[in-house]
Design a protein around this motif. Structure first.
Motif, mmCIF file in Angstrom:
data_model
loop_
_atom_site.group_PDB
_atom_site.id
_atom_site.type_symbol
_atom_site.label_atom_id
_atom_site.label_comp_id
_atom_site.label_asym_id
_atom_site.label_seq_id
_atom_site.Cartn_x
_atom_site.Cartn_y
_atom_site.Cartn_z
ATOM 1 N N THR A 1 2.625 -3.690 -7.132
ATOM 2 C CA THR A 1 2.385 -5.094 -6.804
ATOM 3 C C THR A 1 2.455 -6.233 -8.186
ATOM 4 O O THR A 1 2.999 -7.203 -8.095
ATOM 5 C CB THR A 1 0.680 -4.871 -6.530
ATOM 6 O OG1 THR A 1 0.793 -4.383 -5.300
ATOM 7 C CG2 THR A 1 0.109 -6.557 -6.169
ATOM 8 N N GLN A 2 2.123 -5.523 -9.204
ATOM 9 C CA GLN A 2 2.093 -6.383 -10.466
ATOM 10 C C GLN A 2 3.521 -6.691 -10.793
ATOM 11 O O GLN A 2 3.854 -7.851 -11.347
ATOM 12 C CB GLN A 2 1.538 -5.434 -11.660
ATOM 13 C CG GLN A 2 1.237 -6.146 -12.929
ATOM 14 C CD GLN A 2 0.931 -5.091 -14.066
ATOM 15 O OE1 GLN A 2 0.389 -3.997 -13.823
ATOM 16 N NE2 GLN A 2 1.386 -5.421 -15.324
ATOM 17 N N THR B 1 4.528 -9.443 -8.708
ATOM 18 C CA THR B 1 3.871 -10.927 -9.343
ATOM 19 C C THR B 1 4.714 -11.344 -10.318
ATOM 20 O O THR B 1 4.954 -12.389 -10.298
ATOM 21 C CB THR B 1 2.597 -10.416 -9.541
ATOM 22 O OG1 THR B 1 1.810 -9.789 -8.595
ATOM 23 C CG2 THR B 1 1.648 -11.743 -9.675
ATOM 24 N N LYS C 1 -0.685 2.656 1.871
ATOM 25 C CA LYS C 1 -1.505 3.720 1.146
ATOM 26 C C LYS C 1 -1.273 4.840 1.703
ATOM 27 O O LYS C 1 -0.600 6.015 1.353
ATOM 28 C CB LYS C 1 -2.805 3.498 0.846
ATOM 29 C CG LYS C 1 -2.844 2.332 -0.558
ATOM 30 C CD LYS C 1 -4.531 2.340 -0.729
ATOM 31 C CE LYS C 1 -4.396 1.155 -1.803
ATOM 32 N NZ LYS C 1 -6.135 0.929 -2.028
ATOM 33 N N GLU D 1 -0.466 -2.869 -0.725
ATOM 34 C CA GLU D 1 -1.877 -1.946 -1.074
ATOM 35 C C GLU D 1 -2.934 -2.047 0.072
ATOM 36 O O GLU D 1 -3.879 -1.705 -0.032
ATOM 37 C CB GLU D 1 -2.749 -2.296 -2.168
ATOM 38 C CG GLU D 1 -1.775 -2.403 -3.687
ATOM 39 C CD GLU D 1 -2.546 -2.601 -4.888
ATOM 40 O OE1 GLU D 1 -3.542 -1.860 -5.397
ATOM 41 O OE2 GLU D 1 -2.311 -3.656 -5.424
ATOM 42 N N THR D 2 -2.280 -2.377 1.162
ATOM 43 C CA THR D 2 -3.076 -2.227 2.538
ATOM 44 C C THR D 2 -3.307 -0.734 2.713
ATOM 45 O O THR D 2 -2.534 0.138 2.367
ATOM 46 C CB THR D 2 -2.289 -2.933 3.522
ATOM 47 O OG1 THR D 2 -1.017 -2.115 3.719
ATOM 48 C CG2 THR D 2 -2.209 -4.421 3.276
ATOM 49 N N ASP E 1 -1.176 5.649 -4.797
ATOM 50 C CA ASP E 1 -1.973 4.503 -5.051
ATOM 51 C C ASP E 1 -1.560 3.551 -6.375
ATOM 52 O O ASP E 1 -1.558 2.408 -6.286
ATOM 53 C CB ASP E 1 -3.407 4.878 -4.628
ATOM 54 C CG ASP E 1 -3.768 5.485 -3.605
ATOM 55 O OD1 ASP E 1 -2.899 5.366 -2.711
ATOM 56 O OD2 ASP E 1 -5.148 5.438 -3.378
ATOM 57 N N ALA E 2 -1.817 4.491 -7.169
ATOM 58 C CA ALA E 2 -1.467 3.847 -8.601
ATOM 59 C C ALA E 2 -0.010 3.038 -8.661
ATOM 60 O O ALA E 2 0.117 2.258 -9.143
ATOM 61 C CB ALA E 2 -1.669 4.773 -9.540
ATOM 62 N N ARG E 3 0.950 3.812 -8.128
ATOM 63 C CA ARG E 3 2.162 3.150 -8.051
ATOM 64 C C ARG E 3 2.381 2.042 -7.229
ATOM 65 O O ARG E 3 3.113 1.023 -7.736
ATOM 66 C CB ARG E 3 3.276 4.325 -7.589
ATOM 67 C CG ARG E 3 4.521 3.951 -8.065
ATOM 68 C CD ARG E 3 5.063 3.670 -9.303
ATOM 69 N NE ARG E 3 6.338 3.317 -9.663
ATOM 70 C CZ ARG E 3 6.578 2.084 -9.922
ATOM 71 N NH1 ARG E 3 5.798 1.129 -9.495
ATOM 72 N NH2 ARG E 3 7.854 1.799 -9.969
ATOM 73 N N LEU E 4 1.693 1.933 -6.241
ATOM 74 C CA LEU E 4 1.849 0.713 -5.445
ATOM 75 C C LEU E 4 0.989 -0.537 -6.043
ATOM 76 O O LEU E 4 1.379 -1.634 -5.988
ATOM 77 C CB LEU E 4 1.179 0.939 -4.039
ATOM 78 C CG LEU E 4 1.679 1.839 -2.993
ATOM 79 C CD1 LEU E 4 1.121 2.149 -1.788
ATOM 80 C CD2 LEU E 4 3.036 1.155 -2.451
ATOM 81 N N GLN E 5 0.305 0.051 -6.810
ATOM 82 C CA GLN E 5 -0.813 -1.137 -7.541
ATOM 83 C C GLN E 5 0.176 -1.748 -8.722
ATOM 84 O O GLN E 5 0.449 -2.887 -8.896
ATOM 85 C CB GLN E 5 -1.754 -0.516 -8.233
ATOM 86 C CG GLN E 5 -2.987 -1.435 -8.992
ATOM 87 C CD GLN E 5 -4.091 -0.757 -9.535
ATOM 88 O OE1 GLN E 5 -4.123 0.449 -9.652
ATOM 89 N NE2 GLN E 5 -4.980 -1.720 -10.039
ATOM 90 N N GLN E 6 0.850 -0.701 -9.275
ATOM 91 C CA GLN E 6 2.014 -1.133 -10.329
ATOM 92 C C GLN E 6 3.084 -2.120 -9.727
ATOM 93 O O GLN E 6 3.479 -2.944 -10.284
ATOM 94 C CB GLN E 6 2.542 -0.014 -11.072
ATOM 95 C CG GLN E 6 3.387 -0.391 -12.260
ATOM 96 C CD GLN E 6 4.111 1.138 -12.841
ATOM 97 O OE1 GLN E 6 4.103 2.144 -12.299
ATOM 98 N NE2 GLN E 6 4.932 0.945 -13.643
#
Lengths: 438, 286
Positions: free
Chosen positions: A427-428, A431, A242, A237-238, A420-425
């Motif tokens: 990341t989750q 994890t 993005k 998410e850097t 952006d939203a997909r990169l956040q997803q």
């Protein structure tokens, strides 16, 4: 009627049991074995498993068999899309039907950690002098050597000369010092579409693969996407990631690149003359040679204000610890990687860069003539990239999960999901996937 | 004598029983047992963690979406396939010119392996493929098919129905052909029209094969894997991430076999619940 209905639940239960059986059994056994493996018989037949067509390995197998009478090598191909999953399944079941197999370099750590590779550390000295420092390092995990590099790779920008001429665009030069930016490629690609030269402006050969998309983010300073002391912390998410993904998603949203064409259907889009610019590997230097279109090759672009970054690395060879023919398997593996003649034989039908430095020296100058004048400049580009711009994929015990999760994210971004939203997803998801590894 | 007969019967049955135990029951038990463990690559070793794989799964947004997509898919695909198979079976049992030829054409896809069918349809669904070619000829706009979150599931349903409908139709044709001629003639003499004959005569008399088709079709659709793996990989945005593919993905792509086994157990439980529900409905109608 009643009897029949009683028989049906039994069928359903049988089906359910079949389903349960599909889960397979756990085969991971922690760290790879360090015991010296039993070399097994001196003669017989060994099995070599990989993703390429059988013709690719015929020359090396033939040369090896001529040098080692009494040993036969059978090659089994598993298509690329199914290779990693099938190998996980077979290796975890301790399948003795695999002796030597191709190992995607960033996966070495996890395969070694799972006990799917035989320790080859006794060859360490030889490997250090025979291969580049990057290749040497990538095949190590926890200070041990697990596989030997067979090939190396890079990426080029292929362009359709006829389409660019029609759009009155001067094609990019082969000189790495005059490398184009992605912005230039995009503008020229659109001109080609407007001039009616091609259906699309730009297309990547592996549009959903980390190998090919890592340079986009790295060019903008976004990093590899994974960090931390144990290389198990997502960092996708850097700003660089993005920006790169927003640009990438937009190329599909605007029709510059086509959606819905994946896997190995991408190359023909270029060789049929449907796209102005195509990002592909050394193998394409020969494959596109048989196409009817006129084309040329240039260095991989970078983002304006960013730095040039190119992917590198390829297949290594490893030995299945469950193999009962360790001695013969090792002979073949050494021949195909450490012996320059053997290593060169692996590249005689597929135009890929041999990893062995002696073999590379003999091979690279020939790249300019793979497809006549069309491939002019390929040798210099290859040499330049390997020295100045090549960046390996991250060496992480969680690389397999990383690649799978990102592959799906790239596919979704390509299909129009907000980057952006997909990169956040993602990341989750990373994890979550890495929680059990840690 | 009787005891001897029993022994002989047992001897004949032994290979099948051994296969059943080794290939089905043992892996099933192993899946349940393994689903209670976890394994750390960094620390090494297998650790008993009780229900944590299950709670992790239930807490995962991706898994919950996968269950939702699978249930939606089940609710849509099964009635569509059963109704279309039944209508085709009725149509192809009429005495009409060329009905046998048509019947053969509908059955042909059975001979095509699912993976091959998926590859064929990947060409049809490509942006510049046959599907959009046909739509273009009809003056309709091109469709994204597999790359649209809204169209991906219907596109898979069309593909799977192309593969499956002919197969299920065979059972129903056999059932319809067993309806006594006298019954059909009586209905004709009573002045029942074709629609009336289908609803009031044929449908009640083919209830047995219809029940089989419904249950077997449901189980087979819960196991759908190859087309998802080849065409969509669960995307876009997880909208075709059917449970069977998710299990495979977790087990062999992500490489977490223990969580995958917990998911298998949940999928089996879901399958049994759906099938049990169908039996209850069918029994209630008798």
């Amino acid at each position: 009627m009643r009897r029949n209905l009683f028989a049906l639940p039994a069928a359903a239960v049988a089906a359910a049991l079949l389903l349960a059986g599909c889960g397979g059994s756990s085969g991971a056994n922690g760290s790879g074995s360090t015991q010296t493996a039993d070399p097994g018989p001196d003669t017989g037949t060994i099995t070599f498993t990989g993703t390429d067509n059988a013709e690719t390995y015929q020359p090396v197998i033939k040369a090896f068999e001529a040098k080692n009478p009494g040993i036969k090598v059978t090659y089994t191909q598993i298509p690329f899309d199914q290779f990693n999953a099938t190998m996980q399944q077979r290796l975890s079941a301790k399948d003795t039907g695999i002796d030597v197999y191709t190992v995607d370099e960033p996966r070495v750590s996890q395969l070694a950690a799972k006990g799917f590779l035989t320790d080859l550390s006794d060859l360490d000295g030889k490997v250090k002098t025979s291969f580049s420092a990057a290749a040497y390092k990538t095949n190590h995990f926890r200070d041990k050597l697990w596989s030997l590099p067979m090939w190396n790779s890079t990426q080029y920008l292929f362009y359709n000369k006829t389409a660019l001429a029609k759009a009155k665009v001067t094609p990019p030069a082969a000189d790495p010092q005059q490398r184009w930016t992605w912005e230039q490629v995009e503008a020229a690609g659109r001109k080609s579409m407007q001039a009616g030269g091609t259906k699309y402006g730009l297309f990547m050969e592996q549009p959903e693969a980390y190998y090919q998309l890592q340079p986009l983010a790295e060019s903008l300073g976004g990093g590899s996407g994974v960090e931390g002391a144990d290389v198990l912390t997502p960092a996708i998410e850097t700003d660089g990631w993005k920006k790169a993904m927003q640009w990438y998603g937009a190329t599909f949203a605007s029709g510059l690149s086509p959606r819905g064409i994946g896997g190995f259907q991408t190359g023909p889009v270029f060789s049929n003359g449907d796209v102005a610019f195509f990002v592909g590997g050394p193998w394409d230097l020969k494959i596109f040679g048989s196409s009817k279109i006129d084309w040329g090759v240039a260095p991989l672009p970078y983002f304006q204000g960013g730095k040039p970054v190119t992917p590198t690395g390829s297949w290594s060879l490893g030995i299945n610890p469950a193999s009962k023919q360790q001695g013969m398997a090792r002979k073949f593996l050494e021949f195909a990687t450490l012996d320059p003649a053997g290593n060169l034989a692996t590249t005689s039908t597929t135009t890929i860069i041999p990893a062995n430095l002696d073999a590379q020296k003999q091979y690279t100058p020939k790249m300019d003539a793979f497809s006549g004048a069309k491939t002019a400049g390929a040798a210099a580009i290859t040499a330049y990239e390997s020295e100045h711009t090549a960046v390996s994929r991250p060496v992480s015990v969680g690389y397999i999960q990383f690649e799978e999760v990102l592959g799906k994210a790239f596919a979704d971004i390509r299909n129009g999901t907000n980057p952006d939203a997909r990169l956040q997803q993602a990341t989750q998801q990373l994890t979550e996937a890495w929680r059990s590894i840690k | 004598m009787k005891q001897r007969q029993g022994l002989i019967a047992l001897a004949f049955l032994t290979p099948a029983l051994v296969c059943l135990a080794v290939l089905r029951i043992v892996p099933a038990i192993s899946a349940v047992v393994e689903s209670f463990y976890t394994e750390s690559l960094l620390r090494g070793g297998r650790v008993f963690t009780g229900l944590s794989n299950y709670t992790d799964l239930l807490g995962s947004k991706d898994f919950r979406q996968s269950v939702g997509v699978t249930l939606l898919f089940t609710v849509l695909v099964n009635p569509i396939q059963v109704v279309v198979s039944f209508l085709l079976a009725v149509l192809f049992t009429q005495k009409a010119a060329g009905s046998k030829l048509w019947r053969t054409l509908v059955i042909l896809p059975i001979a095509t392996p699912p993976a091959v069918s998926a590859v064929i349809w990947s060409v049809i669904y490509r942006p510049d493929g046959l599907g959009n070619g046909v739509l273009g000829r009809l003056g309709l706009p091109a469709q994204p098919f597999l790359t649209s979150p809204n169209q991906v599931l219907p596109s898979l349903i069309v593909l799977l129905s192309w593969i499956g409908v002919g197969y299920w139709m065979l059972f129903l044709i056999a059932g319809i052909q067993e309806v006594p001629v006298e019954v059909r003639e009586a209905a004709l003499l009573d002045g029942a029209g074709p629609w009336r004959r289908m609803i009031s005569v044929i449908l009640p008399l083919v209830r047995r094969p219809l029940a089989f088709v419904l249950v077997a079709d449901t189980v087979s659709n819960l196991l759908v894997f190859a087309p998802v793996q080849i065409l969509t990989k669960g995307g876009p945005n997880g909208n075709s991430n059917l449970l069977m593919y998710d299990v495979y993905n977790r087990a062999y792509a992500i490489g977490d076999i223990h969580v995958a086994q917990a998911e298998v157990v949940i999928l089996v439980a879901l399958t049994l619940a759906i099938v049990a529900g169908q039996f209850r409905l069918l029994r209630g109608d008798q």
